[in-house]
Design a protein around this motif. Structure first.
Motif, PDB file in Angstrom:
ATOM      1  N   GLN A   1       0.850  -1.195   0.000  1.00 48.74           N
ATOM      2  CA  GLN A   1       0.000   0.000   0.000  1.00 48.74           C
ATOM      3  C   GLN A   1       0.880   1.238   0.000  1.00 48.74           C
ATOM      4  OE1 GLN A   1      -2.733   0.190   3.235  1.00 48.74           O
ATOM      5  NE2 GLN A   1      -3.519   2.198   2.689  1.00 48.74           N
ATOM      6  N   VAL A   2       0.579   2.161  -0.901  1.00 53.30           N
ATOM      7  CA  VAL A   2       1.374   3.384  -1.005  1.00 53.30           C
ATOM      8  C   VAL A   2       0.850   4.417  -0.023  1.00 53.30           C
ATOM      9  CG1 VAL A   2       2.018   5.288  -2.499  1.00 53.30           C
ATOM     10  CG2 VAL A   2       1.929   2.960  -3.418  1.00 53.30           C
ATOM     11  N   GLN A   3       1.764   5.069   0.650  1.00 57.68           N
ATOM     12  CA  GLN A   3       1.386   6.179   1.520  1.00 57.68           C
ATOM     13  C   GLN A   3       2.559   7.128   1.626  1.00 57.68           C
ATOM     14  OE1 GLN A   3       0.540   5.392   5.695  1.00 57.68           O
ATOM     15  NE2 GLN A   3      -1.125   6.869   5.668  1.00 57.68           N
ATOM     16  N   PHE A   4       2.220   8.409   1.749  1.00 61.75           N
ATOM     17  CA  PHE A   4       3.229   9.410   2.012  1.00 61.75           C
ATOM     18  C   PHE A   4       3.201   9.740   3.502  1.00 61.75           C
ATOM     19  CE2 PHE A   4       4.462  10.059  -2.208  1.00 61.75           C
ATOM     20  CZ  PHE A   4       3.339  10.071  -3.004  1.00 61.75           C
ATOM     21  N   VAL A   5       4.360   9.770   4.117  1.00 62.97           N
ATOM     22  CA  VAL A   5       4.450  10.060   5.548  1.00 62.97           C
ATOM     23  C   VAL A   5       5.183  11.381   5.727  1.00 62.97           C
ATOM     24  CG1 VAL A   5       5.272   9.267   7.781  1.00 62.97           C
ATOM     25  CG2 VAL A   5       4.447   7.608   6.095  1.00 62.97           C
ATOM     26  N   GLU A   6       4.448  12.343   6.259  1.00 60.94           N
ATOM     27  CA  GLU A   6       5.004  13.671   6.471  1.00 60.94           C
ATOM     28  C   GLU A   6       5.465  13.838   7.921  1.00 60.94           C
ATOM     29  OE1 GLU A   6       1.442  13.805   3.641  1.00 60.94           O
ATOM     30  OE2 GLU A   6       1.766  13.117   5.696  1.00 60.94           O
ATOM     31  N   SER A   7       6.495  14.635   8.117  1.00 60.92           N
ATOM     32  CA  SER A   7       6.978  14.922   9.461  1.00 60.92           C
ATOM     33  C   SER A   7       7.659  16.291   9.480  1.00 60.92           C
ATOM     34  CB  SER A   7       7.974  13.851   9.921  1.00 60.92           C
ATOM     35  OG  SER A   7       9.108  13.840   9.083  1.00 60.92           O
ATOM     36  N   GLY A   8       7.909  16.782  10.688  1.00 65.97           N
ATOM     37  CA  GLY A   8       8.656  18.022  10.846  1.00 65.97           C
ATOM     38  C   GLY A   8       7.829  19.229  11.258  1.00 65.97           C
ATOM     39  N   LEU A  18      10.803  26.170   9.787  1.00 69.92           N
ATOM     40  CA  LEU A  18      10.610  24.728   9.958  1.00 69.92           C
ATOM     41  C   LEU A  18      10.999  24.046   8.654  1.00 69.92           C
ATOM     42  CD1 LEU A  18       7.090  24.387  11.675  1.00 69.92           C
ATOM     43  CD2 LEU A  18       9.293  23.796  12.705  1.00 69.92           C
ATOM     44  N   THR A  19      11.418  22.786   8.777  1.00 66.90           N
ATOM     45  CA  THR A  19      11.669  21.969   7.595  1.00 66.90           C
ATOM     46  C   THR A  19      10.816  20.711   7.676  1.00 66.90           C
ATOM     47  OG1 THR A  19      13.942  22.767   7.382  1.00 66.90           O
ATOM     48  CG2 THR A  19      13.378  20.730   6.236  1.00 66.90           C
ATOM     49  N   LEU A  20       9.996  20.525   6.670  1.00 70.67           N
ATOM     50  CA  LEU A  20       9.138  19.350   6.591  1.00 70.67           C
ATOM     51  C   LEU A  20       9.797  18.293   5.708  1.00 70.67           C
ATOM     52  CD1 LEU A  20       5.667  21.055   6.039  1.00 70.67           C
ATOM     53  CD2 LEU A  20       6.919  20.665   8.177  1.00 70.67           C
ATOM     54  N   SER A  21       9.516  17.045   6.019  1.00 70.35           N
ATOM     55  CA  SER A  21      10.019  15.923   5.233  1.00 70.35           C
ATOM     56  C   SER A  21       8.856  15.036   4.823  1.00 70.35           C
ATOM     57  CB  SER A  21      11.025  15.094   6.033  1.00 70.35           C
ATOM     58  OG  SER A  21      12.138  15.866   6.414  1.00 70.35           O
ATOM     59  N   CYS A  22       8.997  14.423   3.657  1.00 71.26           N
ATOM     60  CA  CYS A  22       7.989  13.498   3.153  1.00 71.26           C
ATOM     61  C   CYS A  22       8.695  12.275   2.603  1.00 71.26           C
ATOM     62  CB  CYS A  22       7.163  14.169   2.069  1.00 71.26           C
ATOM     63  SG  CYS A  22       6.090  13.037   1.156  1.00 71.26           S
ATOM     64  N   VAL A  23       8.309  11.127   3.123  1.00 73.43           N
ATOM     65  CA  VAL A  23       8.886   9.873   2.650  1.00 73.43           C
ATOM     66  C   VAL A  23       7.756   8.985   2.156  1.00 73.43           C
ATOM     67  CG1 VAL A  23      10.244   7.844   3.240  1.00 73.43           C
ATOM     68  CG2 VAL A  23      10.752  10.045   4.324  1.00 73.43           C
ATOM     69  N   PRO A  24       7.748   8.694   0.871  1.00 70.56           N
ATOM     70  CA  PRO A  24       6.730   7.776   0.373  1.00 70.56           C
ATOM     71  C   PRO A  24       7.118   6.331   0.637  1.00 70.56           C
ATOM     72  CG  PRO A  24       8.061   8.585  -1.437  1.00 70.56           C
ATOM     73  CD  PRO A  24       8.587   9.235  -0.196  1.00 70.56           C
ATOM     74  N   SER A  25       6.141   5.539   0.943  1.00 66.33           N
ATOM     75  CA  SER A  25       6.408   4.127   1.157  1.00 66.33           C
ATOM     76  C   SER A  25       5.611   3.314   0.166  1.00 66.33           C
ATOM     77  CB  SER A  25       6.029   3.718   2.580  1.00 66.33           C
ATOM     78  OG  SER A  25       4.644   3.906   2.807  1.00 66.33           O
ATOM     79  N   GLY A  26       6.153   2.181  -0.212  1.00 60.72           N
ATOM     80  CA  GLY A  26       5.416   1.273  -1.065  1.00 60.72           C
ATOM     81  C   GLY A  26       5.664   1.437  -2.552  1.00 60.72           C
ATOM     82  N   ARG A  27       6.410   2.491  -2.931  1.00 55.34           N
ATOM     83  CA  ARG A  27       6.631   2.710  -4.365  1.00 55.34           C
ATOM     84  C   ARG A  27       7.744   3.723  -4.538  1.00 55.34           C
ATOM     85  NH1 ARG A  27       1.802   4.526  -8.556  1.00 55.34           N
ATOM     86  NH2 ARG A  27       3.090   4.725 -10.414  1.00 55.34           N
ATOM     87  N   ASP A  28       8.419   3.680  -5.662  1.00 56.15           N
ATOM     88  CA  ASP A  28       9.483   4.620  -5.981  1.00 56.15           C
ATOM     89  C   ASP A  28       8.881   5.782  -6.761  1.00 56.15           C
ATOM     90  OD1 ASP A  28      12.753   4.302  -7.613  1.00 56.15           O
ATOM     91  OD2 ASP A  28      11.677   6.027  -6.788  1.00 56.15           O
ATOM     92  N   PHE A  29       8.948   6.990  -6.160  1.00 58.68           N
ATOM     93  CA  PHE A  29       8.357   8.163  -6.787  1.00 58.68           C
ATOM     94  C   PHE A  29       9.403   9.114  -7.364  1.00 58.68           C
ATOM     95  CE2 PHE A  29       3.875   7.838  -6.053  1.00 58.68           C
ATOM     96  CZ  PHE A  29       3.776   6.906  -5.028  1.00 58.68           C
ATOM     97  N   ARG A  30      10.605   8.623  -7.524  1.00 58.60           N
ATOM     98  CA  ARG A  30      11.675   9.515  -7.944  1.00 58.60           C
ATOM     99  C   ARG A  30      11.487  10.086  -9.337  1.00 58.60           C
ATOM    100  NH1 ARG A  30      16.727   5.911  -5.974  1.00 58.60           N
ATOM    101  NH2 ARG A  30      15.284   4.265  -6.603  1.00 58.60           N
ATOM    102  N   ILE A  31      10.703   9.436 -10.196  1.00 54.31           N
ATOM    103  CA  ILE A  31      10.518   9.954 -11.547  1.00 54.31           C
ATOM    104  C   ILE A  31       9.309  10.878 -11.641  1.00 54.31           C
ATOM    105  CG2 ILE A  31      11.589   7.921 -12.565  1.00 54.31           C
ATOM    106  CD1 ILE A  31       8.746   7.011 -13.362  1.00 54.31           C
TER     107      ILE A  31
END
Length: 116
Positions: A1-8, A18-31
């Motif tokens: 399951q794909v989800q984006f997890v935000e923090s910061g 502030l600096t926010l971070s987002c890490v997607p899980s479940g898939r490669d979104f680099r493109i």
């Protein structure tokens, strides 16, 4: 399951940063073009900034010159550096695809509160 997890997110005084971070899980979104969105109480969610895979950036007029979006493809992470924060920046911040957000990918977001 794909989800984006935000923090910061957090509570910060006007003029702060502030600096926010987002890490997607479940898939490669680099493109993909990725984006940061925000939703303030009683308002619709809006695009704050987006960044293409080739690092071209675009900003909402309300944050130009204050916010910087970036990405680290090696870490599959997208960042939002927020400077000179104003009370009107108070919102829940989310990341998603940066052109047409996919409703399946909305994460819990991260709360940013700007208050003295």
């Amino acid at each position: 399951q794909v989800q984006f997890v935000e923090s910061g997110g957090g509570l910060v005084r006007p003029g702060g940063s502030l600096t926010l971070s987002c890490v997607p899980s479940g898939r490669d979104f680099r493109i993909y073009t990725m984006g940061w969105y925000r939703q303030a109480p009683g308002k619709q969610r809006e695009l704050v900034a987006n960044i293409t895979s080739s690092l071209i950036t675009n900003y909402a007029d309300s944050v130009k010159g204050r916010f910087t979006i970036s990405r680290d493809n090696a870490k599959n992470t997208v960042y939002l550096q927020m400077n000179s924060l104003k009370p009107e920046d108070t919102a829940v911040y989310y990341c998603n695809l940066g052109v047409v957000p996919d409703p399946r990918y909305w994460g819990p977001g991260t709360q940013v509160t700007v208050s003295s």
